[in-house]
Design a protein around this motif. Structure first.
Motif, PDB file in Angstrom:
ATOM      1  N   ALA A 453       0.829  -1.086  -0.084  1.00  0.00           N
ATOM      2  CA  ALA A 453       0.087  -0.040  -0.067  1.00  0.00           C
ATOM      3  C   ALA A 453       0.928   1.305   0.068  1.00  0.00           C
ATOM      4  O   ALA A 453       1.796   1.372   0.391  1.00  0.00           O
ATOM      5  CB  ALA A 453      -0.982  -0.232   1.066  1.00  0.00           C
ATOM      6  N   SER A 454       0.295   2.298  -0.641  1.00  0.00           N
ATOM      7  CA  SER A 454       0.982   3.699  -0.625  1.00  0.00           C
ATOM      8  C   SER A 454       0.200   4.736  -0.305  1.00  0.00           C
ATOM      9  O   SER A 454      -1.172   4.327  -0.131  1.00  0.00           O
ATOM     10  CB  SER A 454       1.575   3.946  -2.134  1.00  0.00           C
ATOM     11  N   VAL A 456      -1.222   8.784  -0.913  1.00  0.00           N
ATOM     12  CA  VAL A 456      -0.952   9.869  -1.875  1.00  0.00           C
ATOM     13  C   VAL A 456      -1.860  11.122  -1.477  1.00  0.00           C
ATOM     14  O   VAL A 456      -2.879  10.996  -0.534  1.00  0.00           O
ATOM     15  CB  VAL A 456      -1.625   9.273  -3.273  1.00  0.00           C
ATOM     16  N   LEU A 487      -1.821   9.902  -8.067  1.00  0.00           N
ATOM     17  CA  LEU A 487      -2.218   8.374  -7.725  1.00  0.00           C
ATOM     18  C   LEU A 487      -1.242   7.175  -8.573  1.00  0.00           C
ATOM     19  O   LEU A 487      -1.197   7.154  -9.616  1.00  0.00           O
ATOM     20  CB  LEU A 487      -3.518   8.201  -8.397  1.00  0.00           C
ATOM     21  N   PRO A 488      -0.628   6.503  -7.875  1.00  0.00           N
ATOM     22  CA  PRO A 488       0.134   5.282  -8.298  1.00  0.00           C
ATOM     23  C   PRO A 488      -0.640   4.273  -9.256  1.00  0.00           C
ATOM     24  O   PRO A 488      -1.925   4.249  -9.103  1.00  0.00           O
ATOM     25  CB  PRO A 488       0.561   4.301  -7.149  1.00  0.00           C
ATOM     26  N   VAL A 493      -4.245   1.942  -2.011  1.00  0.00           N
ATOM     27  CA  VAL A 493      -3.689   3.228  -1.667  1.00  0.00           C
ATOM     28  C   VAL A 493      -4.542   3.802  -0.880  1.00  0.00           C
ATOM     29  O   VAL A 493      -5.694   3.910  -0.528  1.00  0.00           O
ATOM     30  CB  VAL A 493      -3.585   4.092  -2.930  1.00  0.00           C
ATOM     31  N   ILE A 495      -5.718   7.599   0.351  1.00  0.00           N
ATOM     32  CA  ILE A 495      -5.755   9.057  -0.388  1.00  0.00           C
ATOM     33  C   ILE A 495      -6.038  10.016   0.810  1.00  0.00           C
ATOM     34  O   ILE A 495      -7.058   9.810   1.543  1.00  0.00           O
ATOM     35  CB  ILE A 495      -6.845   8.917  -1.347  1.00  0.00           C
ATOM     36  N   ARG A 533      -8.903  -2.359  -7.431  1.00  0.00           N
ATOM     37  CA  ARG A 533      -8.036  -1.931  -6.558  1.00  0.00           C
ATOM     38  C   ARG A 533      -8.708  -1.114  -5.232  1.00  0.00           C
ATOM     39  O   ARG A 533      -9.531  -0.581  -5.510  1.00  0.00           O
ATOM     40  CB  ARG A 533      -7.176  -1.074  -7.128  1.00  0.00           C
ATOM     41  N   TYR A 535      -9.116   1.145  -2.242  1.00  0.00           N
ATOM     42  CA  TYR A 535      -8.513   2.325  -1.607  1.00  0.00           C
ATOM     43  C   TYR A 535      -9.297   2.831  -0.457  1.00  0.00           C
ATOM     44  O   TYR A 535     -10.296   2.329  -0.188  1.00  0.00           O
ATOM     45  CB  TYR A 535      -8.538   3.432  -2.959  1.00  0.00           C
TER      46      TYR A 535
END
Ligand code: ZN
Length: 591
Positions: A453-454, A456, A487-488, A493, A495, A533, A535
């Motif tokens: 996970a990232s 943003v 956004l990757p 993710v 956000i 995906r 989020y």
């Protein structure tokens, strides 16, 4: 909280006569000195015993005569034909270390301190014959201290010279754990449905003594509930004992829980009932470890799950859905049949051994009806109390109670891994099966636990950058070290953005707009994009609102959406599930 210490060995039929251990223990927690004398007797003959090497044997008598010691490490060998052995021994116990629960489990040495002493059976602190035995323990402690072992309290007195108590465990026992501390006692006498009395007691540190009435009431309520459902509580006493370390153990006739753990409200609401029920399943009927441990599943079904049913169908359904959601994440190659479950060593083992097994008991009850199911439980209890029993004996009891052959049911669900092909509709999640994860509503945890996970930042809200990274460090197992500005392309993710400007950013990414929710200082929701995906969006009014989420938000992984007012969640919920692509043809279950 689960059982950790009591691992009863498979024992092929208990011999008519058990070895008897009489133990006299003196412990001074301040000096950590332990002195003990033990008498082991077995008319059928004793071949030896184990006592951990740090317990120094100072005298040994065989059949009444002083004898030379034959000891190698922990193992003491006795001459052939020995029927009774008297041992005097002593030790200096380790001090209490600041351990967490995992370390307590791994350490297993006997520790002593005025704040609390714990001598787990695994420390080898008493002569152990390596087979089931009966015991009597008399315990002496200095003034201000109190202590216990599992069993019935036979005698107790307290004076200026200290505390002395005697306990008896006449049923076949596998081990003895000893606990002591600066306890304040509270007690309640409970009358069972049969008319017999049970002593319910708390042994609490003085700083949590005010919790005692609640624990006594709830313990009595659980003991009564299960005595009515299954048959009388099998011991003369039940104790809740506080520990200075943040731990949780269940033993016959007691549960030993960290004093901080005891303050948590869910302990009384769920874990206490689960542990009390283990006095029937686990410490009352012993699972046959070679053929699969059914006791965790049956306990989960009649405790954790039953309390959800008490709350209402919505809560029960949510728990069933949670089981199937967790199962959907188990790789098929790592699935295994119930007969191979022994204890929880990892997540998958608990998904099978606790959750699947609980669902199997639910499916069984749906099939044979509640009345037959409860008669089956009672029959199983009457027949196997203080004996070893496996899935086969459960099958026999339920088949007899229902008048239905259940061979195929048990073969399918206990002997085989996974589940048979499922064709039908089951919007209530009452059948164990693999479900496409897309059916489950998105929840925050999918992003929290994702390894890749990232995080943003939506828009150029520069003042949110540092607190956004700090929040990500708290929330995400992936622990990203930077905040992305765009956004990757892939991967779950988180956000983060400012309410009022975030909406345009989401639209530009072709993500759905914020769902309709109440207004607060922060709003959080989970979703999946068109590619599937996962989020999670955190929308805040300002920097302070974002910082306020750092403490509470990690605890809400099971939710789909939340509204916060500062650090306080004012509303939360789970989105409704999707629909399974399956033909509609199912008989309604009998309940
Ligand atoms: Zn358990």
């Amino acid at each position: 909280m689960r059982r950790f210490l009591v691992l009863l060995l498979a024992w092929p039929g208990i011999a008519a006569a058990l070895a008897q251990l009489d133990l006299d223990v003196r412990l001074d927690p301040a000096t950590r000195e332990l002195t003990a004398s033990a008498r082991l007797a077995d008319a059928a003959g004793l071949r030896g015993f184990r006592l951990a090497p740090e317990f120094e044997i100072v005298a040994l008598a065989i059949d009444g005569r002083a004898a030379k010691l034959s000891r190698r490490g922990a193992v003491v060998t006795l001459p052939r034909g020995t029927r009774q052995v008297d041992v005097r021994y002593r030790a200096m116990l380790k001090p209490l270390a600041a351990l967490d629960h995992r370390e307590v489990l791994a350490d297993r040495s006997a520790t002593a301190a005025p704040e609390g002493s714990f001598l787990p059976a695994a420390a080898g602190w008493y002569p152990d014959v390596g087979a089931l035995f009966a015991y009597r323990v008399s315990l002496s402690l200095p003034a201000g201290q109190k202590g216990l072992v599992p069993g019935e309290l036979v005698k107790e007195d307290e004076g200026a010279d200290g505390y002395r108590a005697e306990f008896a465990f006449p049923q076949p026992a596998e081990s003895i754990d000893l606990m002591a501390g600066p306890y304040v006692l509270a007690e309640h006498r409970l009358k069972l449905p049969s008319g017999r009395y049970v002593k319910v007691r708390t042994w609490f540190h003085p700083e949590i003594a005010e919790l005692a009435p609640g624990y006594l009431d709830d313990s009595a309520r659980y003991i009564e509930r299960y005595s009515r459902l299954i048959g009388d509580y099998p011991f003369a006493m039940f104790s809740v004992v506080s520990s200075p370390t943040p731990t949780g153990f269940g033993m016959p006739s007691l549960t030993y829980l960290g004093r901080e753990v005891l303050r948590l409200p869910f302990i009384r609401a769920t874990s206490l009932g689960h542990e009390i029920l283990h006095n029937w399943w686990g410490n009352g009927v012993y699972p046959d470890w070679r053929r699969g441990n059914w006791a965790e599943g049956l306990t989960t079904f009649l405790a954790d799950y039953a309390y959800k049913e008490d709350e209402g169908e919505a809560a029960a359904r949510e728990m069933r859905m949670g089981w199937l959601r967790d199962y959907a994440a188990v790789p098929p190659g790592e699935d295994f049949p119930l007969k191979d479950f022994t204890s929880r060593q990892h997540g998958i083992a608990s998904i099978i051994g606790y959750n699947k097994a609980a669902m199997v008991f639910l499916m069984l009850r749906d099939r044979i009806g509640r009345d037959a199911f409860e008669r089956g439980l009672q029959l199983f209890w009457q027949r196997h109390r203080f004996k070893t029993a496996g899935w086969a004996e459960l099958e026999t009891a339920f088949a007899e109670a229902s008048g239905e052959p259940l061979r195929d049911f048990f073969r399918q669900w206990v002997q085989q891994p996974g589940s048979p092909p499922f064709a039908g509709a089951d919007p209530d999640f009452r059948v164990w099966r693999r479900i496409d994860p897309a059916v489950f509503p998105p929840i925050l945890r999918e992003v929290f636990v994702a390894p890749q996970a990232s995080v943003v930042l939506a828009g150029d809200e520069d003042e949110l950058r540092v607190p956004a990274l700090a929040l990500a460090a708290r929330l995400l197992d992936a622990k990203p070290d930077t905040v992305a500005a765009t956004l990757p392309g892939r991967g779950p993710v988180l956000i983060v953005g400012k309410a009022g400007r975030l909406e345009a950013w989401l639209a530009a990414q072709e993500l759905p707009p914020p769902p309709a929710m109440q207004v607060g200082s922060a709003r959080v929701w989970a979703g999946r994009d068109r590619a599937g995906r996962a989020y999670a969006v955190v929308s805040v009014t300002d920097v302070a609102a974002l910082k306020a989420l750092a403490r509470p938000l990690p605890h809400y992984g099971k939710q789909s959406w939340l509204v916060f007012d500062g650090p306080r969640a004012t509303a939360k919920g789970v989105w409704p599930p999707g629909v399974e692509a399956a033909p509609v043809s199912a008989a309604s279950p009998r309940r």
